[in-house]
Motif scaffolding. Structure first.
Motif, PDB file in Angstrom:
ATOM      1  N   TRP A   1      24.949  75.025  10.818  1.00  0.00           N
ATOM      2  CA  TRP A   1      25.881  74.105  10.465  1.00  0.00           C
ATOM      3  C   TRP A   1      27.269  74.955   9.831  1.00  0.00           C
ATOM      4  O   TRP A   1      27.364  75.138   8.711  1.00  0.00           O
TER       5      TRP A   1
ATOM      6  N   PHE B   1      28.469  71.164  13.748  1.00  0.00           N
ATOM      7  CA  PHE B   1      27.198  71.243  14.241  1.00  0.00           C
ATOM      8  C   PHE B   1      27.046  72.032  15.516  1.00  0.00           C
ATOM      9  O   PHE B   1      28.228  71.799  16.309  1.00  0.00           O
TER      10      PHE B   1
ATOM     11  N   LYS C   1      25.762  65.168  17.942  1.00  0.00           N
ATOM     12  CA  LYS C   1      24.337  65.507  17.833  1.00  0.00           C
ATOM     13  C   LYS C   1      23.767  65.868  16.528  1.00  0.00           C
ATOM     14  O   LYS C   1      22.434  65.753  16.298  1.00  0.00           O
ATOM     15  N   GLY C   2      24.746  65.998  15.609  1.00  0.00           N
ATOM     16  CA  GLY C   2      24.084  66.197  14.328  1.00  0.00           C
ATOM     17  C   GLY C   2      23.823  65.034  13.546  1.00  0.00           C
ATOM     18  O   GLY C   2      23.527  65.149  12.300  1.00  0.00           O
TER      19      GLY C   2
ATOM     20  N   ARG D   1      20.558  63.941  11.223  1.00  0.00           N
ATOM     21  CA  ARG D   1      19.837  65.004  11.142  1.00  0.00           C
ATOM     22  C   ARG D   1      19.099  65.266   9.860  1.00  0.00           C
ATOM     23  O   ARG D   1      19.554  65.163   8.768  1.00  0.00           O
ATOM     24  N   ASP D   2      17.670  65.207   9.911  1.00  0.00           N
ATOM     25  CA  ASP D   2      16.887  65.150   8.516  1.00  0.00           C
ATOM     26  C   ASP D   2      17.409  64.224   7.666  1.00  0.00           C
ATOM     27  O   ASP D   2      16.874  64.308   6.377  1.00  0.00           O
TER      28      ASP D   2
ATOM     29  N   TRP E   1      22.391  64.849   7.176  1.00  0.00           N
ATOM     30  CA  TRP E   1      23.516  65.230   7.725  1.00  0.00           C
ATOM     31  C   TRP E   1      24.294  63.892   8.311  1.00  0.00           C
ATOM     32  O   TRP E   1      23.897  63.156   9.271  1.00  0.00           O
TER      33      TRP E   1
ATOM     34  N   GLU F   1      12.887  65.452  21.223  1.00  0.00           N
ATOM     35  CA  GLU F   1      13.522  65.290  20.080  1.00  0.00           C
ATOM     36  C   GLU F   1      13.128  63.542  19.683  1.00  0.00           C
ATOM     37  O   GLU F   1      13.117  62.632  20.472  1.00  0.00           O
TER      38      GLU F   1
ATOM     39  N   LYS G   1      14.000  60.024  16.947  1.00  0.00           N
ATOM     40  CA  LYS G   1      15.119  59.505  16.222  1.00  0.00           C
ATOM     41  C   LYS G   1      14.586  58.252  15.635  1.00  0.00           C
ATOM     42  O   LYS G   1      14.005  57.360  16.422  1.00  0.00           O
TER      43      LYS G   1
ATOM     44  N   ILE H   1      17.456  61.727  12.454  1.00  0.00           N
ATOM     45  CA  ILE H   1      16.676  62.685  13.540  1.00  0.00           C
ATOM     46  C   ILE H   1      15.487  63.351  12.867  1.00  0.00           C
ATOM     47  O   ILE H   1      15.765  63.983  11.807  1.00  0.00           O
TER      48      ILE H   1
ATOM     49  N   SER I   1      12.530  66.367  13.406  1.00  0.00           N
ATOM     50  CA  SER I   1      12.167  67.518  14.125  1.00  0.00           C
ATOM     51  C   SER I   1      10.631  68.099  13.582  1.00  0.00           C
ATOM     52  O   SER I   1      10.064  68.900  14.344  1.00  0.00           O
TER      53      SER I   1
END
Length: 296
Positions: free
Chosen positions: A116, A165, A175-176, A179-180, A183, A258, A260, A273, A275
């Motif tokens: 990032w 990202f 795409k970011g 995320r987690d 983000w 991946e 989501k 998302i 991972s």
């Protein structure tokens, strides 16, 4: 301190952080004295194209270094058609929930900052830097900078430090996003641009309409409960898969593509998302809220 062509805000260089939201008459000096007493953000209205920015400079510079001298000559903040903020190359900008906006503080460094990259600015010998603004209301109060632990300066919006990202490669990439669970693409007001979690209005296509790839995961009601009453559900498939709308407090054993997760059926609503294993979905605000999963 405002002028028609550019809004200039002067801040003391000795401060650890600089935020236009915190500026007062006591901290402002005449522009001609900026180099001696502090640093100046030149906020220029319009896009880089409208301001005839030089090719190969600022956000248009091409290279592997995140903070090359050419990249730091200027940057831009623009409102994209989807409603989120992008830079001069139309790449999405994000905020990190582990950061803070009041006061501004950037916590993503080291390996995190490689994935990032922070949006950095550099003050020239005259103590000035150039920021081009398009589609952001009340820009004098909204845009600022914060001093990072390594001494560099990072651009902020609504007090939130801004990042790119490294997997976004072209205009429209998000795409970011999610995320987690920390983000999010940022909007003109500094808040997450897609509060409902659905970026189908001009950014990415709706998740339920995208092709997917095979994947699987296990949903657990309680990862610490080993009894037979704690049913573990293995969810597999490709693309959008609806799951039973009951409790799930943990995710384990992700395989394949991946993943989501979504709060509504048919991969709509709020999303994140995932991972790796998450033993406490409450930590990302998804405890008992997973209704569908997208594998892709």
């Amino acid at each position: 301190m405002f002028r028609r062509r550019a809004a200039s805000v002067v801040v003391a260089a000795a401060l650890a952080s600089v935020a236009l939201t915190a500026c007062s008459a006591d901290s402002e000096v005449e522009p001609s004295k900026a180099a001696a007493s502090g640093a100046e953000l030149n906020l220029t209205a319009g896009t880089p194209e409208a301001n005839k920015a030089r090719k190969g400079t600022g956000d248009w510079a091409i290279g592997t270094k995140a903070a090359s001298s050419q990249q730091l000559t200027w940057t831009a903040l623009k409102k994209a058609p989807a409603g989120n903020i992008v830079n001069g190359s139309n790449l999405a900008l994000y905020r990190f929930e582990n950061d803070s906006a009041n006061p501004s503080q950037a916590t993503c460094s080291g390996t995190c900052a490689t994935v990032w990259p922070p949006v950095l600015v550099k003050f020239n010998e005259q103590g000035k830097t150039r920021i081009m603004i398009d589609g952001i209301p009340n820009q004098r109060k909204a845009v600022g900078v914060v001093k990072r632990a390594d001494g560099t300066y990072q651009l902020t919006l609504g007090g939130w430090p801004l990042y790119r990202f490294n997997q976004d490669a072209k205009a429209g990439d998000l795409k970011g996003e999610g995320r987690d669970g920390k983000w999010f693409a940022i909007g003109p007001d500094g808040q997450p641009a897609f509060k409902g979690g659905n970026t189908g209005g001009g950014g990415q296509p709706e998740q339920s309409q995208k092709p997917g790839k095979p994947g699987a995961l296990t949903l657990l009601s309680d990862p610490n409960d080993t009894s037979e009453n704690n049913a573990a559900r293995r969810v597999s498939g490709s693309g959008c898969v609806n799951v039973r709308e009951d409790v799930a407090s943990a995710i384990q054993d992700i395989s394949g593509s991946e993943v989501k997760i979504w709060t509504e059926l048919n991969c709509k609503g709020r999303s994140a998302i995932v991972s790796s294993d998450i033993l406490d979905l409450n930590s990302i605000g998804f405890n008992d809220q997973i209704s569908s999963v997208f594998f892709g």
